[in-house]
Design a protein around this motif. Structure first.
Motif, PDB file in Angstrom:
ATOM      1  N   UNK A 178       0.788  -1.151  -0.076  1.00  0.00           N
ATOM      2  CA  UNK A 178       0.049  -0.070  -0.082  1.00  0.00           C
ATOM      3  C   UNK A 178       0.832   1.293  -0.095  1.00  0.00           C
ATOM      4  N   UNK A 179       1.970   1.104   0.670  1.00  0.00           N
ATOM      5  CA  UNK A 179       2.701   2.126   0.842  1.00  0.00           C
ATOM      6  C   UNK A 179       3.455   2.534  -0.762  1.00  0.00           C
ATOM      7  N   UNK A 180       3.898   1.517  -1.432  1.00  0.00           N
ATOM      8  CA  UNK A 180       4.564   1.580  -2.663  1.00  0.00           C
ATOM      9  C   UNK A 180       3.559   2.028  -3.663  1.00  0.00           C
ATOM     10  N   UNK A 181       2.327   1.645  -3.608  1.00  0.00           N
ATOM     11  CA  UNK A 181       1.421   1.791  -4.832  1.00  0.00           C
ATOM     12  C   UNK A 181       0.454   2.864  -4.640  1.00  0.00           C
ATOM     13  N   UNK A 182       0.379   3.603  -3.549  1.00  0.00           N
ATOM     14  CA  UNK A 182      -0.826   4.360  -3.516  1.00  0.00           C
ATOM     15  C   UNK A 182      -0.429   5.744  -4.118  1.00  0.00           C
ATOM     16  N   UNK A 183      -1.825   6.321  -4.123  1.00  0.00           N
ATOM     17  CA  UNK A 183      -1.447   7.592  -5.020  1.00  0.00           C
ATOM     18  C   UNK A 183      -1.018   8.950  -4.241  1.00  0.00           C
ATOM     19  N   UNK A 184      -1.469   9.152  -2.983  1.00  0.00           N
ATOM     20  CA  UNK A 184      -0.956  10.277  -2.475  1.00  0.00           C
ATOM     21  C   UNK A 184      -0.350   9.886  -0.875  1.00  0.00           C
ATOM     22  N   UNK A 185       0.057  11.103  -0.425  1.00  0.00           N
ATOM     23  CA  UNK A 185       0.608  10.758   1.061  1.00  0.00           C
ATOM     24  C   UNK A 185      -0.373  10.114   1.922  1.00  0.00           C
ATOM     25  N   UNK A 186      -1.511  10.099   1.658  1.00  0.00           N
ATOM     26  CA  UNK A 186      -2.364   9.622   3.073  1.00  0.00           C
ATOM     27  C   UNK A 186      -2.196   7.994   2.607  1.00  0.00           C
ATOM     28  N   UNK A 187      -2.275   7.503   1.590  1.00  0.00           N
ATOM     29  CA  UNK A 187      -2.189   5.961   1.322  1.00  0.00           C
ATOM     30  C   UNK A 187      -0.822   5.465   1.699  1.00  0.00           C
ATOM     31  N   UNK A 188       0.152   6.448   1.126  1.00  0.00           N
ATOM     32  CA  UNK A 188       1.628   6.101   1.133  1.00  0.00           C
ATOM     33  C   UNK A 188       2.001   5.889   2.473  1.00  0.00           C
ATOM     34  N   UNK A 189       1.437   6.747   3.601  1.00  0.00           N
ATOM     35  CA  UNK A 189       1.663   6.528   4.906  1.00  0.00           C
ATOM     36  C   UNK A 189       0.888   5.752   5.817  1.00  0.00           C
ATOM     37  N   UNK A 190      -0.540   5.611   5.341  1.00  0.00           N
ATOM     38  CA  UNK A 190      -1.546   4.996   6.107  1.00  0.00           C
ATOM     39  C   UNK A 190      -0.804   3.573   6.909  1.00  0.00           C
TER      40      UNK A 190
END
Lengths: 621, 349, 179
Positions: A520-532
Motif C-alpha cells: 500500500x505504501x509503494x502503490x498508493x497515489x497520495x501521501x495519505x495512502x503512502x503513509x497509512x
C-alpha cells in the motif's frame, strides 16, 4: 457605526502606528491582565472569567488603570483557564470567576501574589508564581508562538506594536523576491506540515514557473488527531500567518492567497476572518501595499470535514469546488497547482515562522536545531501526560525532555509506554527510544515521522494493537477512495486488525499485514495512502510481542481488547449484588452478602460488572 | 526525443506520456482506468513503472516523457504492486467470470490472467444491488471497480452529465444524478458508459444472454440512421442470423461514440416486418414480384405521368440511410432524365 | 451576504421546499462570479436550513449550472454536509487519538444510551443529533465533545446527563422568549 481607521499607506505610517501602539498602554495602564482565550481555556470558561474581572475592576474603579486583554494560547491547556499579569508576568492557573475579586483585591490593589492560583511544581507542589521560573515555560523557545499569550489576536495594532508587518515592509522595500528566497534558504526552514520539504525550494520552483497568475495557499486543515498547533496559531496570532503569506506571495509572485481552514475550528475561522478584515481595512492587504506597488488579496475557504484535504492536491481540488481527491504528481503544484496555475502551499506553522526569519535573518533561525533540521517546532502534548498542552522547542530536543522536563512526566506516576507522533501517518516511539532527538531524520529512522507535531503519550494502559487498529479505522474511513491500494487495501488491513483484537487472529496475519502495508505504501497515489500503514508497521516493529500475545495467547496484556478479557471476582466482594444486576447476560451468580461468581461461558465481556463494582472486586485480565 | 524503456531506445513526441510512448512502440503496460478517450487519472495503479531519478513508483499514464528518461516497466516491485491491485479488486465485488457477459472482453479478467491470479486472497465483499431500471443499460454494481471511465465518458465525451462518483473511500459508488435509479435519471441511454466500462459492470441490457465475445462475429459497418456516418462494429450471431449488440469504433467521425438509435435500435435487419421482395399492388393487394417486373412497372408509370402532366409533377427524396453515391444518382436522374429541380433529402431540415 | 459566511452559533431555521429555492436565488449572485463556489454555497445553504435537501441540491445545481450528480458527489464526499434534517443541537464526540486513549468511546456509549439513538441519528423530538468527529484540536483537554460550536472538555460519562439537560433548558427558555 464603525469609525473609519486611517490607512497604513507607507512604511513610515507603519512605524508610526507601531510606536503609538507601543507607548499607548503604558501611559495610563499600570497592569494588563492577559486572559488566555485559546481553544482550551475558552472551553474551560475563560469568557466568564473575563466578565467577572471586568465587573470587579469597575467595582473598584480600576478599569482605566488595569487593562483586560484576551490573548492566545499560553500552552498548558490542562490547568486552564489561565491568565498572566503582564507587569511581572505572574501566571495564574485554574482560575474561576469567583477568583476575580481576590485577583483584583490582592494582586492589583495590594500587590500580593496569590499562591493558591500559582503553578505547583514537583512532589511538594511548590508554588512558582513567575512564568519565567516555571520549567514548562523555561525550557521552551518560542518563535511560532512568540505572540501567543502576549498580544490580543483581535487587535491589529497590538500585533503592529510587537513589530508586526515589519518583516513584510522589509521584504517589499529592502529585498527582492530572490533575496527573500535566499534568506529562507539560509534559515533551513522545512515544511512543518509533515513531509519536511525545504520551504525555499518550493518557493524557488514556483518563482521560476512561467505564468502571470500564481497562488499561495495556507494549509490550515490540521487533521492529524492529536495536533492543535495550527489552531492555536490562528486563534492566538492570525496576523503572523497573514504576514507570512504576504511575504511568500511577494517571493513567488502571487497576488491571491487562500487559507483553507477545517470546519472543526470555528474560533480560528472567526479570528482569522477578523484579522483579514482588519488588515484589508488598514491597507495591509489589497492593492499597493504600503505604497510598494505590490497587490495581495486573501480569502478563507472552509473545509467540510474530509481529512484527505490536508493533502496538498486534494486541498486544491476542494478549493476548486470538487471532491477532495488528490491528483498524481508530477506535475507538481509549483508548476501546475490550483486551477492549473503555479501554486505554493505551506501550513500555518511554516508561515508563522516566516516573519521571524525575514525580520531577524535566516541565520538567527538556523542557529536553533540540528545539522539537517533547523529552527524550532511546536508540539502538542496530549494523552497520558501530566501537563497536556502546546509547547515549542528547538528541533532535535530529546523526546524524554519534552515528556519529563516540560510535560511533567506521565500522569498519575504511571510508566511511559509509547509516544505516538505524526498521527495516522506516523508511528509509535517505544520506551527504549525515549531519548530520540525530535528531528526529521531520527524519527524517520524509527519508523515514525515528525508530522505536524501531535504527540500522544501512552502509558501501560494502552494496547498497541488497539492503537494500530484505531489509526487504521481512521485512515480507512478517511480514504478518498480514488486509488485502489488505499481504498481497498486499508479496509483489508483493518479487517485483519479487527480479527486480531477479537481474538480470531492467526499467525499468518502478521506476515500478511506486513506485506499489505508495504505494498500500500509503494502503490498508493497520495501521501495519505503512502503513509497509512505506518502506525501498524511501527507498532509491529516495536511491540511485536503484544501482537503475538493477542494472536497466540489470545490475551490483551493492556486489558483493552474486550473480547480477550477474562473477568473474575475476588475476595473483596461484599455480595452487594450490583454486578449481578448490571450483567446483561445473567453470567453472575451469588446470594446476598456472599461472594459472587462469574460464569465465563455466559460472560459476554462487556465490562458492565467491572464498572458497577464499588469495591474493586471485579478483576479483568 | 529519445528515451529508454526496458533497455530499448525509443523515440517519442513531446507531450506524450510514458504509456503512450510505450504503446506506440509495442511495449505493453497494463492499465485498467486509462482509456484513450477519457485520459489518465492515476487511479488504478496498474500502469506503475519505475523511472530513474524519481522516488517511488510512478503512473506511466500521467508522466510525460522527457529527454533521456530511463523507464522500467517490469520488475519484482511492479509485479507485486499490480498483483495487489488485481487481488484487491477481485475481492471488492462479485467478479465471477463463469457467467459474466463480459468474459473474454474484460480488462480485469485479462489482468488477472496475465498475473496468474485465479481467485482473490481475501474474502469477497457484499456490495450494492444491481440497477436494472433502465431500458438499455444493465448496471451491475458488484462488478464496478470505480475506475471512473463511465463518468469521464458521460461528462467529458458525450457531455450528458448524468454520472458521477458519490460518497468516499470504500463507500465510493457511481451514481446517476442524485443517486436515483438510472431509468428515473436524466440519462438518455446513449450507452457511452457501457462502451467504456472495462468490466462487466455496465452491460448492454438487450445483449444479455445473447452470446459472449468469442461466440460472435465482428462486422464493421456504417450506421444507417443518419448522415453522420458513424462507424460501428456489429457483433453478429451467425447461427441465429441476428445482431447481438453494437459497439462504436474508435475512428472518425464518431471516435468511439454512438447515439441511442445507432447503439440500441439494431433489430430491424432481422424483423419479420421487413420487406425482402419488391411488391406491386394488384387488385388492391400487394404481391411479391420480380425485380425486373417491379422496375419496368415503375419506369412505365413515371414515363406516363411525366409525359401527361410535365416534369414538375415529379419529385425525388434522397435519404440519409443511403450512400452519397446513391444520393448523387438520385439528383442526377431527377434533373437530367426527368428534367425537374424537385430534389430534396431527409437530412435537409 | 458574505460568501465566506462567518461562523455563528445560531440555531438553524426549519424551513423547507420553495423557501430553499428562493433563498438560493437570493444569494446566488456573488457565487456565480466566484471560482470554486460550490462548497461555500453549500455551506451557506446548510448554515441556513441545517441540512441539504434534494430540493436544495437541485437549486444549487441550477444556480451554478453544475450537473446534479456533481453536486451530489461533492455533498456526499464531505462529512459535514448532511442530507437529512438534524437536531437543533449537533453533538459531535471527538474520536481523535488523545480522546480515544482517554475514554471517548465510553462517553459515546453513554450519549447513545441517554439519547436512545445511534451515531448519525436524531432524537425523535428533533433536539439532538449524535455524530462522531475527527479531532477538534482540543487534545490537551481530552476527551472532548462539541455541541454546535461549543467545546466541552474532559467529559466523563457521568457528566453527560447534566450537559444534555443544560441544552434542553436553553432551548426551552429560548422558546419561552418567543424565539
Amino acid at each position: 457605526m464603525k469609525n473609519s481607521v486611517p490607512k497604513i499607506a507607507t512604511r513610515a505610517d507603519l512605524d508610526r502606528v507601531r510606536d503609538a501602539a507601543r507607548s499607548a498602554p503604558d501611559k495610563d495602564v499600570r497592569e494588563k491582565i492577559l486572559v488566555c482565550t485559546g481553544g482550551g481555556c475558552m472551553a474551560a470558561g475563560a469568557k466568564a472569567i473575563k466578565t467577572a474581572l471586568t465587573g470587579e475592576l469597575k467595582k473598584q474603579g480600576l478599569e482605566k488603570e488595569v487593562a483586560l486583554v484576551e490573548t492566545g494560547c499560553l500552552g498548558p491547556c490542562v490547568v486552564g483557564p489561565v491568565l498572566v499579569m503582564s507587569k511581572e508576568r505572574v501566571f495564574y492557573q485554574g482560575v474561576a470567576p469567583a477568583d476575580a475579586a481576590e485577583i483584583v483585591q490582592e494582586h492589583i490593589v495590594k500587590g500580593r501574589i496569590i499562591e493558591r492560583l500559582a503553578w505547583k511544581e514537583g512532589p511538594h507542589k511548590t508554588p512558582l508564581p513567575l512564568q519565567a521560573e516555571i520549567p514548562f515555560f523555561k525550557r521552551q523557545t518560542k518563535i511560532v508562538l512568540r505572540n501567543c499569550g502576549v498580544i490580543d489576536p483581535n487587535s491589529i495594532d497590538d500585533y503592529i506594536g510587537h513589530d508586526g508587518y515589519q518583516a513584510v515592509a522589509q521584504a517589499l522595500f529592502s529585498m527582492t523576491p530572490e533575496t527573500v528566497i535566499e534568506e529562507m534558504k539560509k534559515s533551513g526552514l522545512r515544511g512543518r506540515g509533515g513531509a519536511g520539504f525545504p520551504t525555499h525550494l518550493k518557493w524557488a520552483m514556483a518563482r521560476k514557473s512561467p505564468g502571470e497568475v500564481k497562488y499561495i495557499l495556507c494549509n490550515a486543515d490540521e487533521g492529524d488527531p492529536g495536533a492543535f498547533m495550527d489552531r492555536s496559531v490562528l486563534e492566538g496570532d492570525p496576523h503572523a500567518v497573514i504576514e507570512g503569506m504576504l511575504i511568500g506571495g511577494y517571493a513567488i509572485g502571487a497576488h491571491q492567497g487562500y487559507v483553507y481552514v477545517r470546519a472543526e475550528y470555528p474560533l480560528a475561522v472567526e479570528r482569522l476572518q477578523r484579522a483579514i478584515e482588519a488588515a484589508s481595512e488598514r491597507g495591509l492587504l489589497g492593492e499597493n501595499i504600503l505604497g510598494s506597488g505590490f497587490n495581495f488579496a486573501l480569502e478563507i475557504r472552509k473545509g467540510s470535514g474530509a481529512f484527505v484535504c490536508g493533502e496538498e492536491t486534494a486541498l486544491m481540488a476542494s478549493i476548486e469546488g470538487n471532491r477532495g481527491e488528490p491528483r498524481p504528481r508530477p506535475p507538481y503544484p509549483a508548476l501546475k497547482g490550483l486551477w492549473r496555475r503555479p501554486t505554493v502551499l505551506n501550513n500555518v506553522e511554516t508561515f508563522a515562522n516566516v516573519p521571524f526569519i525575514i525580520a531577524r535573518g535566516g541565520a538567527a533561525y538556523s542557529a536553533l536545531g540540528t545539522e539537517r533540521s533547523k529552527g524550532s517546532k511546536v508540539f502538542a502534548l496530549a494523552g497520558a501526560i501530566t501537563i497536556s498542552g502546546l509547547v515549542e522547542v528547538p528541533v532535535g530536543t530529546p523526546l524524554e525532555d519534552l515528556i519529563y522536563e516540560i510535560g511533567g512526566g506521565i500522569k498519575g506516576g504511571r510508566n511511559f509506554k509509547a509516544a505516538q507522533i505524526g498521527g495516522p501517518s506516523g508511528g509509535c516511539i517505544p520506551r527504549e527510544h525515549i531519548a530520540v532527538p525530535l528531528d526529521y531524520e531520527s524519527l524517520n529512522a524509527l519508523g515514525a515521522i515528525m508530522g505536524s507535531g501531535g504527540l500522544v503519550v501512552m502509558d501501560e494502559s494502552a494496547c498497541m494493537v488497539d492503537v494500530a487498529r484505531f489509526f487504521m479505522e481512521f485512515v480507512q474511513e478517511e480514504s478518498c477512495g480514488k486509488c485502489v491500494p488505499c481504498r481497498e487495501g486499508t479496509k483489508r488491513m483493518l479487517d485483519i486488525l479487527n480479527k486480531i483484537c477479537a481474538g480470531d487472529g492467526c499467525p499468518e496475519d502478521l506476515a500478511l499485514l506486513q506485506e499489505l502495508g508495504g505494498q500500500i505504501k509503494a502503490a498508493s497515489l497520495c501521501g495519505l495512502g503512502q503513509t497509512a500503514p505506518n502506525p501498524v508497521l511501527s507498532t509491529m516493529r516495536h511491540f511485536r510481542d503484544e501482537y503475538e500475545a493477542h494472536i497466540v495467547h489470545k490475551r490483551c496484556p493492556a486489558g483493552v481488547c474486550a473480547a480477550l478479557l477474562v473477568y473474575s471476582i475476588t475476595d473483596a466482594c461484599t455480595g452487594c449484588g450490583a454486578c449481578k444486576r448490571a450483567c446483561p447476560s445473567a453470567a453472575i451468580a451469588g446470594s446476598a452478602k456472599v461472594k459472587h461468581i462469574i460464569d465465563p461461558a455466559l460472560c459476554i465481556r462487556c465490562g458492565a460488572c467491572f464498572k458497577a463494582c464499588k469495591f474493586g472486586a471485579v478483576l479483568k485480565a | 526525443m529519445i528515451l529508454t524503456i526496458n533497455g530499448i531506445t525509443v523515440e517519442a513526441q513531446t507531450g506524450q506520456t510514458i504509456l503512450q510512448a510505450a504503446r506506440t512502440h509495442g511495449i505493453f503496460i497494463p492499465t485498467l482506468c486509462y482509456h484513450s478517450q477519457t485520459g489518465p487519472t492515476g487511479k488504478c495503479r496498474m500502469c506503475l513503472v519505475e523511472v530513474v531519478g524519481m522516488r517511488g513508483l510512478q503512473t506511466s499514464c500521467t508522466i510525460e516523457v522527457a529527454e533521456g528518461m530511463v523507464v522500467t516497466t517490469e520488475s519484482e516491485a511492479l509485479t507485486a504492486a499490480r498483483r495487489l491491485v488485481v487481488d484487491l479488486l477481485l475481492a471488492s465485488g462479485k467478479h465471477d467470470c463463469l457467467s459474466c457477459e463480459k468474459s473474454g472482453a474484460c480488462e480485469l479478467q485479462d489482468a488477472a490472467y496475465r498475473l496468474g491470479i485465479e481467485r482473490p486472497s481475501f474474502p469477497v465483499e457484499e456490495v450494492e444491488p444491481t440497477d436494472e431500471s433502465s431500458e438499455f443499460v444493465y448496471f451491475e454494481r458488484q462488478k464496478c471497480i470505480k475506475c471512473g471511465r463511465c463518468i469521464a465518458g458521460c461528462n467529458a465525451v458525450v457531455v450528458n452529465e448524468v454520472l458521477d462518483f458519490a460518497h468516499r473511500g470504500a463507500e465510493t459508488k457511481v451514481v446517476c444524478d442524485n443517486d436515483v435509479p438510472m431509468a428515473e435519471s436524466t440519462c438518455v441511454q446513449c450507452g457511452q458508459c457501457v462502451q467504456l466500462c472495462p468490466t462487466g459492470a455496465l452491460i448492454d441490457k438487450k445483449a444479455r444472454g445473447k452470446g459472449r465475445v468469442w461466440e460472435l462475429d465482428k462486422v464493421n459497418t456504417t450506421c444507417p440512421y443518419c448522415g453522420v456516418g458513424c462507424q460501428m462494429t456489429l457483433l453478429v450471431d451467425r447461427g441465429r442470423n441476428r445482431i447481438a449488440r453494437v459497439t462504436a469504433r474508435q475512428v472518425a467521425p464518431n471516435r468511439g461514440t454512438l447515439c441511442v438509435k445507432g447503439r440500441y435500435a439494431y433489430e430491424f435487419p432481422s424483423s419479420p416486418n421487413r420487406l425482402t421482395h419488391p411488391q406491386v399492388r394488384k387488385n388492391g393487394r400487394l404481391e411479391n414480384v420480380s425485380w425486373d417486373e417491379a422496375l419496368d412497372y415503375t419506369a412505365d408509370r413515371i414515363k406516363t405521368i411525366v409525359q401527361r402532366d410535365g416534369p414538375d409533377v415529379f419529385s425525388a427524396f434522397g435519404s440519409g440511410r443511403i450512400t452519397n453515391e446513391n444520393n448523387y444518382a438520385i439528383q442526377k436522374f431527377t434533373r437530367a432524365v426527368i428534367g425537374t429541380n424537385n430534389v430534396d433529402h431527409c437530412a435537409r431540415t | 451576504m458574505n460568501p465566506h459566511g462567518k461562523t455563528e452559533n445560531a440555531l438553524p431555521e426549519v424551513l423547507t421546499g420553495n423557501s430553499e429555492a428562493e433563498f438560493i436565488t437570493s444569494i446566488i449572485a456573488p457565487y456565480r462570479d466566484m471560482p470554486g463556489a460550490l462548497i461555500p454555497l453549500l455551506q451557506a445553504v446548510q448554515q441556513k436550513f441545517g441540512y441539504l435537501s434534494d430540493n436544495a441540491l437541485r437549486s444549487v445545481s441550477d444556480g451554478l449550472g453544475l450537473p446534479l450528480a456533481k453536486v451530489f458527489g461533492v455533498v456526499t464526499f464531505y462529512s459535514f454536509f448532511s442530507r437529512v434534517p438534524r437536531g437543533k443541537f449537533l453533538i459531535r464526540v471527538c474520536l481523535g487519538t488523545a480522546c480515544y486513549v482517554l475514554g471517548a468511546a465510553d462517553v459515546l456509549d453513554c450519549l447513545q444510551k441517554e439519547l436512545e439513538i445511534g451515531v448519525g441519528q436524531t432524537t425523535s423530538d428533533g433536539i439532538f443529533t449524535l455524530d462522531v468527529g475527527r479531532c477538534f484540536g482540543a487534545c490537551g483537554l481530552a476527551p472532548v465533545i462539541m455541541i454546535n460550536d461549543t467545546v466541552h472538555q474532559q467529559v466523563r460519562p457521568s457528566q453527560v446527563p447534566k450537559i444534555l439537560a443544560g441544552y434542553r433548558k436553553s432551548l426551552l427558555s429560548a422558546l419561552e422568549n418567543g424565539q
